[in-house]
Design a protein around this motif. Structure first.
Motif, PDB file in Angstrom:
ATOM      1  N   UNK A  60       7.987 -21.962  35.233  1.00  0.00           N
ATOM      2  CA  UNK A  60       9.155 -21.618  34.268  1.00  0.00           C
ATOM      3  C   UNK A  60       8.414 -21.132  32.960  1.00  0.00           C
ATOM      4  N   UNK A  61       7.759 -22.092  32.500  1.00  0.00           N
ATOM      5  CA  UNK A  61       6.944 -21.854  31.125  1.00  0.00           C
ATOM      6  C   UNK A  61       6.248 -20.647  31.284  1.00  0.00           C
ATOM      7  N   UNK A  62       5.228 -20.592  32.151  1.00  0.00           N
ATOM      8  CA  UNK A  62       4.201 -19.597  32.253  1.00  0.00           C
ATOM      9  C   UNK A  62       4.905 -18.102  32.414  1.00  0.00           C
ATOM     10  N   UNK A  63       6.304 -18.241  33.135  1.00  0.00           N
ATOM     11  CA  UNK A  63       6.775 -16.935  33.442  1.00  0.00           C
ATOM     12  C   UNK A  63       7.447 -16.480  31.984  1.00  0.00           C
ATOM     13  N   UNK A  64       7.916 -17.315  31.196  1.00  0.00           N
ATOM     14  CA  UNK A  64       8.513 -16.863  29.827  1.00  0.00           C
ATOM     15  C   UNK A  64       7.221 -16.599  28.954  1.00  0.00           C
ATOM     16  N   UNK A  65       5.986 -17.242  29.101  1.00  0.00           N
ATOM     17  CA  UNK A  65       5.027 -17.356  27.908  1.00  0.00           C
ATOM     18  C   UNK A  65       4.180 -15.827  28.013  1.00  0.00           C
ATOM     19  N   UNK A  66       4.037 -15.622  29.423  1.00  0.00           N
ATOM     20  CA  UNK A  66       3.276 -14.358  29.468  1.00  0.00           C
ATOM     21  C   UNK A  66       3.737 -13.087  29.000  1.00  0.00           C
ATOM     22  N   UNK A  67       5.129 -12.622  29.270  1.00  0.00           N
ATOM     23  CA  UNK A  67       5.621 -11.453  28.652  1.00  0.00           C
ATOM     24  C   UNK A  67       5.755 -11.680  27.078  1.00  0.00           C
ATOM     25  N   UNK A  68       5.808 -13.169  26.801  1.00  0.00           N
ATOM     26  CA  UNK A  68       5.862 -13.236  25.257  1.00  0.00           C
ATOM     27  C   UNK A  68       4.687 -12.669  24.523  1.00  0.00           C
ATOM     28  N   UNK A  69       3.591 -13.319  25.221  1.00  0.00           N
ATOM     29  CA  UNK A  69       2.214 -13.105  24.695  1.00  0.00           C
ATOM     30  C   UNK A  69       1.848 -11.521  24.843  1.00  0.00           C
ATOM     31  N   UNK A  70       2.310 -10.746  25.811  1.00  0.00           N
ATOM     32  CA  UNK A  70       2.320  -9.442  26.041  1.00  0.00           C
ATOM     33  C   UNK A  70       3.086  -8.737  24.827  1.00  0.00           C
ATOM     34  N   UNK A  71       4.052  -9.279  24.421  1.00  0.00           N
ATOM     35  CA  UNK A  71       4.928  -8.428  23.289  1.00  0.00           C
ATOM     36  C   UNK A  71       4.251  -8.748  22.023  1.00  0.00           C
ATOM     37  N   UNK A  72       3.801 -10.093  21.868  1.00  0.00           N
ATOM     38  CA  UNK A  72       3.071 -10.148  20.696  1.00  0.00           C
ATOM     39  C   UNK A  72       1.927  -9.347  20.575  1.00  0.00           C
ATOM     40  N   UNK A  73       1.090  -9.206  21.734  1.00  0.00           N
ATOM     41  CA  UNK A  73       0.148  -8.237  21.392  1.00  0.00           C
ATOM     42  C   UNK A  73       0.532  -6.849  20.965  1.00  0.00           C
ATOM     43  N   UNK A  74       1.672  -6.452  21.429  1.00  0.00           N
ATOM     44  CA  UNK A  74       2.194  -4.953  21.179  1.00  0.00           C
ATOM     45  C   UNK A  74       2.771  -5.032  19.803  1.00  0.00           C
ATOM     46  N   UNK A  75       3.246  -6.057  19.258  1.00  0.00           N
ATOM     47  CA  UNK A  75       3.434  -6.051  17.753  1.00  0.00           C
ATOM     48  C   UNK A  75       2.164  -5.855  16.982  1.00  0.00           C
ATOM     49  N   UNK A  76       1.227  -6.578  17.405  1.00  0.00           N
ATOM     50  CA  UNK A  76       0.119  -6.738  16.671  1.00  0.00           C
ATOM     51  C   UNK A  76      -0.709  -5.248  16.678  1.00  0.00           C
ATOM     52  N   UNK A  77      -0.661  -4.671  17.904  1.00  0.00           N
ATOM     53  CA  UNK A  77      -1.319  -3.418  18.072  1.00  0.00           C
ATOM     54  C   UNK A  77      -0.503  -2.228  17.176  1.00  0.00           C
ATOM     55  N   UNK A  78       0.935  -2.517  17.068  1.00  0.00           N
ATOM     56  CA  UNK A  78       1.347  -1.416  16.518  1.00  0.00           C
ATOM     57  C   UNK A  78       1.166  -1.675  14.817  1.00  0.00           C
ATOM     58  N   UNK A  79       1.191  -2.976  14.337  1.00  0.00           N
ATOM     59  CA  UNK A  79       0.803  -3.136  13.117  1.00  0.00           C
ATOM     60  C   UNK A  79      -0.805  -2.598  12.629  1.00  0.00           C
ATOM     61  N   UNK A  80      -1.531  -2.740  13.866  1.00  0.00           N
ATOM     62  CA  UNK A  80      -2.874  -2.039  13.563  1.00  0.00           C
ATOM     63  C   UNK A  80      -2.953  -0.701  13.254  1.00  0.00           C
ATOM     64  N   UNK A  81      -2.112  -0.304  14.220  1.00  0.00           N
ATOM     65  CA  UNK A  81      -1.856   1.307  14.157  1.00  0.00           C
ATOM     66  C   UNK A  81      -1.317   1.807  12.910  1.00  0.00           C
ATOM     67  N   UNK A  82      -0.252   1.094  12.389  1.00  0.00           N
ATOM     68  CA  UNK A  82       0.105   1.386  10.889  1.00  0.00           C
ATOM     69  C   UNK A  82      -0.835   1.241   9.848  1.00  0.00           C
ATOM     70  N   UNK A  83      -1.906   0.161   9.929  1.00  0.00           N
ATOM     71  CA  UNK A  83      -2.868  -0.025   9.052  1.00  0.00           C
ATOM     72  C   UNK A  83      -3.721   1.019   8.982  1.00  0.00           C
ATOM     73  N   UNK A  84      -4.176   1.566  10.382  1.00  0.00           N
ATOM     74  CA  UNK A  84      -4.951   2.763  10.246  1.00  0.00           C
ATOM     75  C   UNK A  84      -4.434   3.880   9.704  1.00  0.00           C
ATOM     76  N   UNK A  85      -2.838   4.249   9.843  1.00  0.00           N
ATOM     77  CA  UNK A  85      -2.443   5.312   9.167  1.00  0.00           C
ATOM     78  C   UNK A  85      -2.359   5.272   7.795  1.00  0.00           C
ATOM     79  N   UNK A  86      -2.289   3.917   7.178  1.00  0.00           N
ATOM     80  CA  UNK A  86      -2.191   3.892   5.907  1.00  0.00           C
ATOM     81  C   UNK A  86      -3.621   3.968   5.349  1.00  0.00           C
ATOM     82  N   UNK A  87      -4.704   3.620   6.068  1.00  0.00           N
ATOM     83  CA  UNK A  87      -5.742   3.780   5.451  1.00  0.00           C
ATOM     84  C   UNK A  87      -6.567   5.284   5.381  1.00  0.00           C
ATOM     85  N   UNK A  88      -6.000   5.988   6.720  1.00  0.00           N
ATOM     86  CA  UNK A  88      -6.426   7.471   6.704  1.00  0.00           C
ATOM     87  C   UNK A  88      -5.425   8.309   5.757  1.00  0.00           C
ATOM     88  N   UNK A  89      -4.310   7.919   5.458  1.00  0.00           N
ATOM     89  CA  UNK A  89      -3.377   8.735   4.926  1.00  0.00           C
ATOM     90  C   UNK A  89      -2.741   9.796   5.437  1.00  0.00           C
TER      91      UNK A  89
END
Length: 278
Positions: free
Chosen positions: A183-212
Motif C-alpha cells: 500500500x505504501x508503494x502504491x501511494x508513493x509512486x504516483x506522489x513521486x510522479x506528481x512531484x516530478x510534474x511540479x518540479x518540471x513545471x517550475x523548471x519550465x516557468x524558470x526557462x520562460x522567465x530567463x528567455x523573456x
C-alpha cells in the motif's frame, strides 16, 4: 535369292523401326529432363525470392523491437534519473513484497474437506491425541486453528470456540503481514510522479522567465519531464494495485475457509463427545 533379298529387306525395316523408336524415347527423356530442370530452376527462383522477401521482414521486426527498447530507455532518461529512478525502486520493492506474499498465501491454502475427514477418522480411532497429530503434520492456518482447538478440547466447547476465534485473529494477522508495504508503494509512486510534474513545471516557468518569451521550444523540456514522471508513477501504481488486490482476495478466501472449518471442528467435537475428556 529373292527370298534372301526379301529377308534382308524385312530385317532392315525392323532395324529402322527399332532405331526410330529408341530415338523417340531418347527425345522424350531429354524433353522430360529439360522440363524437370526448368521446374527446378523456377522453384529455386521462387525459394530465393521468398528468402529475400522474408529477410527484410525479420530485419524490420528486429529493428522495431530494438527501437521499442530504445524508446523506453530514452523516455526513462528524459524523465530524469532522480525521480524516475525512485519510481523504479518503488516498483522493484513492491513487486518483491507482492511475490513473497503470493508465495506465502499459496502455501497457506489447505484442502479443508480432506483435513476434516482425516480429523474425524482420527477422532473415531485414536481420540484427540491422534487428531492432534494429524493437525500438527498438516500445513496451513486452518490446521493451526484445529491444533489450538483440540488442545483445549477437555475444557469445554465454550473454551474451544474462544480459543479458535482468538487464534484465528492471529493467523489472519500473519496472512496480512507485508500488505502495508505494498500500500505504501502504491501511494508513493504516483506522489513521486506528481512531484516530478511540479518540479518540471517550475523548471519550465524558470526557462520562460530567463528567455523573456513564451514559446513552445522554451517550455517543451520542462513539460516533457513533468508528463513522463507522472506516467511512470501511475504505471507503477497500477501494477502494484493489481498485486495488492490479488493478495487481499486470497486472504479473504483463506479467512472464509478458516471460519467454516472452525464451525465444523466444533461440530465434530460435539458429535464425538470429546469436550469433557481428552
Amino acid at each position: 535369292m529373292k527370298t534372301v533379298f526379301t529377308s534382308l529387306m524385312l530385317f532392315c525395316a525392323v532395324m529402322l523401326n527399332t532405331a526410330s523408336f529408341t530415338f523417340a524415347q531418347d527425345e522424350q527423356m531429354t524433353a522430360g529432363e529439360q522440363t524437370e530442370n526448368v521446374v527446378d530452376s523456377a522453384a529455386a527462383e521462387v525459394d530465393s525470392a521468398a528468402v529475400e522477401t522474408a529477410a527484410p521482414v525479420v530485419e524490420e521486426a528486429e529493428e522495431e523491437e530494438a527501437s521499442m527498447h530504445q524508446v523506453i530507455k530514452d523516455k526513462f532518461i528524459d524523465g530524469g534519473w532522480g525521480f524516475m529512478g525512485i519510481v523504479v525502486i518503488c516498483l522493484i520493492l513492491g513487486l518483491a513484497v507482492s511475490l513473497e506474499r503470493i508465495i506465502v498465501l499459496s502455501l497457506s491454502s489447505t484442502n479443508t474437506k480432506k483435513l476434516l475427514k482425516n480429523v474425524e477418522d482420527a477422532l473415531s480411532t485414536g481420540g484427540v491425541d491422534a487428531a492432534l497429530e494429524v493437525c500438527k503434520t498438516t500445513r496451513g492456518p486452518v490446521a493451526s486453528i484445529f491444533t489450538q482447538g483440540l488442545m483445549r478440547a477437555g475444557e469445554g466447547i465454550d473454551v474451544v470456540e474462544k480459543s479458535v476465534v482468538a487464534y484465528g485473529s492471529v493467523e489472519m494477522g500473519k496472512l496480512e503481514k507485508g500488505l502495508v508495504w505494498i500500500s505504501l508503494f502504491i501511494a508513493l509512486a504516483p506522489m513521486l510522479g506528481f512531484m516530478g510534474t511540479v518540479i518540471g513545471m517550475i523548471g519550465a516557468f524558470d526557462d520562460i522567465q530567463k528567455a523573456g518569451d513564451i514559446s513552445p521550444t522554451v517550455v517543451a523540456g520542462g513539460i516533457k519531464v513533468a508528463l513522463l514522471t507522472t506516467v511512470g508513477g501511475l504505471i507503477v501504481a497500477v501494477i502494484l494495485q493489481l498485486c495488492y488486490n490479488y493478495c487481499v482476495s486470497s486472504i479473504d478466501s483463506i479467512v472464509l475457509e478458516m471460519e467454516e472449518a472452525s464451525v465444523s471442528l466444533v461440530d465434530l467435537l460435539v458429535k464425538h463427545n470429546v469436550s469433557s475428556h481428552k
